[in-house]
Design a protein around this motif. Structure first.
Motif, PDB file in Angstrom:
ATOM      1  N   LEU A 250       6.754   5.138   7.716  1.00 47.52           N
ATOM      2  CA  LEU A 250       6.042   5.635   6.599  1.00 47.52           C
ATOM      3  C   LEU A 250       4.526   5.037   7.311  1.00 47.52           C
ATOM      4  O   LEU A 250       3.763   6.376   7.105  1.00 47.52           O
ATOM      5  CB  LEU A 250       6.198   4.697   5.404  1.00 47.52           C
ATOM      6  N   ARG A 251       4.883   3.834   7.503  1.00 49.03           N
ATOM      7  CA  ARG A 251       3.135   3.944   8.988  1.00 49.03           C
ATOM      8  C   ARG A 251       2.575   4.334   9.648  1.00 49.03           C
ATOM      9  O   ARG A 251       1.780   4.631   9.969  1.00 49.03           O
ATOM     10  CB  ARG A 251       3.126   2.013   9.228  1.00 49.03           C
ATOM     11  N   LEU A 252       3.355   4.274  10.355  1.00 45.52           N
ATOM     12  CA  LEU A 252       3.394   5.469  11.793  1.00 45.52           C
ATOM     13  C   LEU A 252       3.068   6.989  11.475  1.00 45.52           C
ATOM     14  O   LEU A 252       2.537   7.782  11.638  1.00 45.52           O
ATOM     15  CB  LEU A 252       4.880   5.243  12.606  1.00 45.52           C
ATOM     16  N   SER A 253       3.749   7.523  10.213  1.00 40.02           N
ATOM     17  CA  SER A 253       3.415   8.846   9.148  1.00 40.02           C
ATOM     18  C   SER A 253       2.052   8.394   9.422  1.00 40.02           C
ATOM     19  O   SER A 253       1.468  10.091   9.034  1.00 40.02           O
ATOM     20  CB  SER A 253       4.411   9.713   8.447  1.00 40.02           C
TER      21      SER A 253
ATOM     22  N   MET B  95       0.910  -1.193  -0.198  1.00 43.83           N
ATOM     23  CA  MET B  95       0.317  -0.210   0.317  1.00 43.83           C
ATOM     24  C   MET B  95       1.193   1.087   0.068  1.00 43.83           C
ATOM     25  O   MET B  95       1.792   1.121   0.573  1.00 43.83           O
ATOM     26  CB  MET B  95      -1.281  -0.281   1.463  1.00 43.83           C
ATOM     27  N   THR B  96       0.273   2.632  -0.647  1.00 43.43           N
ATOM     28  CA  THR B  96       1.935   3.631  -1.069  1.00 43.43           C
ATOM     29  C   THR B  96       1.247   4.205  -0.258  1.00 43.43           C
ATOM     30  O   THR B  96      -0.329   4.866   0.403  1.00 43.43           O
ATOM     31  CB  THR B  96       1.784   3.865  -2.518  1.00 43.43           C
ATOM     32  N   THR B  97       2.075   5.406   0.595  1.00 42.15           N
ATOM     33  CA  THR B  97       1.369   6.032   1.651  1.00 42.15           C
ATOM     34  C   THR B  97       1.607   7.243   0.881  1.00 42.15           C
ATOM     35  O   THR B  97       1.515   7.632   0.148  1.00 42.15           O
ATOM     36  CB  THR B  97       2.479   5.964   3.084  1.00 42.15           C
ATOM     37  N   LEU B  98       0.252   8.366   1.498  1.00 41.55           N
ATOM     38  CA  LEU B  98       0.474   9.673   0.739  1.00 41.55           C
ATOM     39  C   LEU B  98       1.995  10.873   1.244  1.00 41.55           C
ATOM     40  O   LEU B  98       2.048  11.133  -0.024  1.00 41.55           O
ATOM     41  CB  LEU B  98      -0.107  10.479   1.991  1.00 41.55           C
ATOM     42  N   ILE B  99       2.864   9.629   1.754  1.00 48.90           N
ATOM     43  CA  ILE B  99       4.175  10.764   1.310  1.00 48.90           C
ATOM     44  C   ILE B  99       4.518   9.904   0.289  1.00 48.90           C
ATOM     45  O   ILE B  99       5.506  11.180  -0.724  1.00 48.90           O
ATOM     46  CB  ILE B  99       4.777  10.135   2.962  1.00 48.90           C
ATOM     47  N   GLU B 100       4.588   9.112  -0.207  1.00 47.59           N
ATOM     48  CA  GLU B 100       5.228   8.144  -1.537  1.00 47.59           C
ATOM     49  C   GLU B 100       4.605   8.856  -2.954  1.00 47.59           C
ATOM     50  O   GLU B 100       4.648   9.178  -3.686  1.00 47.59           O
ATOM     51  CB  GLU B 100       4.988   6.311  -1.321  1.00 47.59           C
ATOM     52  N   THR B 101       3.156   9.287  -2.228  1.00 42.92           N
ATOM     53  CA  THR B 101       2.709   9.213  -3.517  1.00 42.92           C
ATOM     54  C   THR B 101       2.704  11.148  -3.768  1.00 42.92           C
ATOM     55  O   THR B 101       2.953  11.127  -4.878  1.00 42.92           O
ATOM     56  CB  THR B 101       0.522   9.371  -2.838  1.00 42.92           C
ATOM     57  N   PHE B 102       3.012  11.972  -2.850  1.00 44.52           N
ATOM     58  CA  PHE B 102       2.896  13.462  -2.524  1.00 44.52           C
ATOM     59  C   PHE B 102       4.314  13.356  -2.937  1.00 44.52           C
ATOM     60  O   PHE B 102       4.867  14.369  -3.963  1.00 44.52           O
ATOM     61  CB  PHE B 102       2.403  13.870  -1.838  1.00 44.52           C
TER      62      PHE B 102
ATOM     63  N   LEU C 102      14.482   4.135  -5.207  1.00 42.47           N
ATOM     64  CA  LEU C 102      14.110   4.897  -3.904  1.00 42.47           C
ATOM     65  C   LEU C 102      13.090   4.479  -3.639  1.00 42.47           C
ATOM     66  O   LEU C 102      13.158   4.106  -2.204  1.00 42.47           O
ATOM     67  CB  LEU C 102      13.213   6.623  -4.629  1.00 42.47           C
ATOM     68  N   ALA C 103      11.718   3.666  -3.982  1.00 45.61           N
ATOM     69  CA  ALA C 103      10.898   2.575  -3.469  1.00 45.61           C
ATOM     70  C   ALA C 103      10.874   1.773  -2.434  1.00 45.61           C
ATOM     71  O   ALA C 103      11.092   1.079  -1.755  1.00 45.61           O
ATOM     72  CB  ALA C 103      10.023   2.186  -5.145  1.00 45.61           C
ATOM     73  N   ASP C 104      12.374   1.175  -2.974  1.00 44.90           N
ATOM     74  CA  ASP C 104      12.861  -0.138  -2.886  1.00 44.90           C
ATOM     75  C   ASP C 104      13.300   0.478  -1.533  1.00 44.90           C
ATOM     76  O   ASP C 104      13.812  -0.183  -0.061  1.00 44.90           O
ATOM     77  CB  ASP C 104      14.190  -0.462  -3.827  1.00 44.90           C
ATOM     78  N   ALA C 105      14.134   1.606  -1.713  1.00 42.46           N
ATOM     79  CA  ALA C 105      14.934   2.048  -0.092  1.00 42.46           C
ATOM     80  C   ALA C 105      13.742   1.836   0.642  1.00 42.46           C
ATOM     81  O   ALA C 105      13.621   1.909   2.096  1.00 42.46           O
ATOM     82  CB  ALA C 105      15.535   3.589  -0.090  1.00 42.46           C
ATOM     83  N   LEU C 106      12.740   2.999   0.535  1.00 43.24           N
ATOM     84  CA  LEU C 106      11.864   3.296   1.456  1.00 43.24           C
ATOM     85  C   LEU C 106      10.698   1.965   2.295  1.00 43.24           C
ATOM     86  O   LEU C 106      10.508   1.617   3.315  1.00 43.24           O
ATOM     87  CB  LEU C 106      10.763   3.740   0.920  1.00 43.24           C
ATOM     88  N   LYS C 107      11.062   0.738   1.139  1.00 34.91           N
ATOM     89  CA  LYS C 107      11.035  -0.818   1.957  1.00 34.91           C
ATOM     90  C   LYS C 107      11.802  -0.468   3.358  1.00 34.91           C
ATOM     91  O   LYS C 107      10.527  -1.435   4.156  1.00 34.91           O
ATOM     92  CB  LYS C 107      10.656  -1.593   0.318  1.00 34.91           C
TER      93      LYS C 107
END
Length: 161
Positions: A28-31, A1-8, A17-22
């Motif tokens: 991201l979940r806490l955000s 599931m993509t978060t708002l931060i990733e979306t915006f 970058l997506a791999d690094a964010l994993k």
């Protein structure tokens, strides 16, 4: 599931970058949880859901993130309480001294947070803002400004890939 931060931030699926964010999924979940808790708390106190959305949109516009401002505008529209809608814009006022004081303080916390002093808190109290609502406002401002900075940072990283 993509978060708002990733979306915006426009993080492309499958990118480095997506791999690094994993590896930072918990952050991201806490955000995302903080976003929901601050925008739609069970007990909003004296900062209604509509006011919170308007202030969040205002903060986003101050730093030039119109896309994220639009996200908060949609929350505001969903509340149906458009009396505070003028506060979603940096120069907007609604004519109610307490709400206008809250908006000015949100501006300060976004534009020049280091300039905030005890005197500013006293002005909020004089305008009728309760101490719990001053804390709520500080929490909202801290989160939205955190969110804006993370999105901006990810956009920069996205461009460097």
């Amino acid at each position: 599931m993509t978060t708002l931060i990733e979306t915006f931030a426009g993080v492309p699926a499958g990118s480095k970058l997506a791999d690094a964010l994993k590896m930072r999924t918990e952050i991201l979940r806490l955000s995302e949880a903080a976003h929901d808790a601050l925008l739609l708390p069970r007990d909003p106190g004296g900062l209604s859901h509509a006011l919170r959305a308007a202030l969040a949109a205002r903060m986003c516009r101050h730093v030039g993130n119109d896309a994220l401002a639009g996200h908060y505008d949609s929350y505001l529209a969903h509340t149906g309480d458009l009396d505070v809608a003028p506060l979603a814009h940096p120069v907007g006022t609604c004519g109610e001294p307490r709400l206008d004081a809250v908006a000015r303080h949100a501006d300060l916390l976004t534009i020049a947070p280091r300039a905030a002093t005890r005197q500013h808190i006293e002005r909020l109290k004089a305008a009728g803002v309760s101490e719990p609502d001053i804390v709520r406002l500080a929490e909202l401002a801290a989160f939205v400004n955190y969110q804006l900075r993370v999105v901006a940072g990810l956009k920069v990283l996205k461009g460097v890939q």
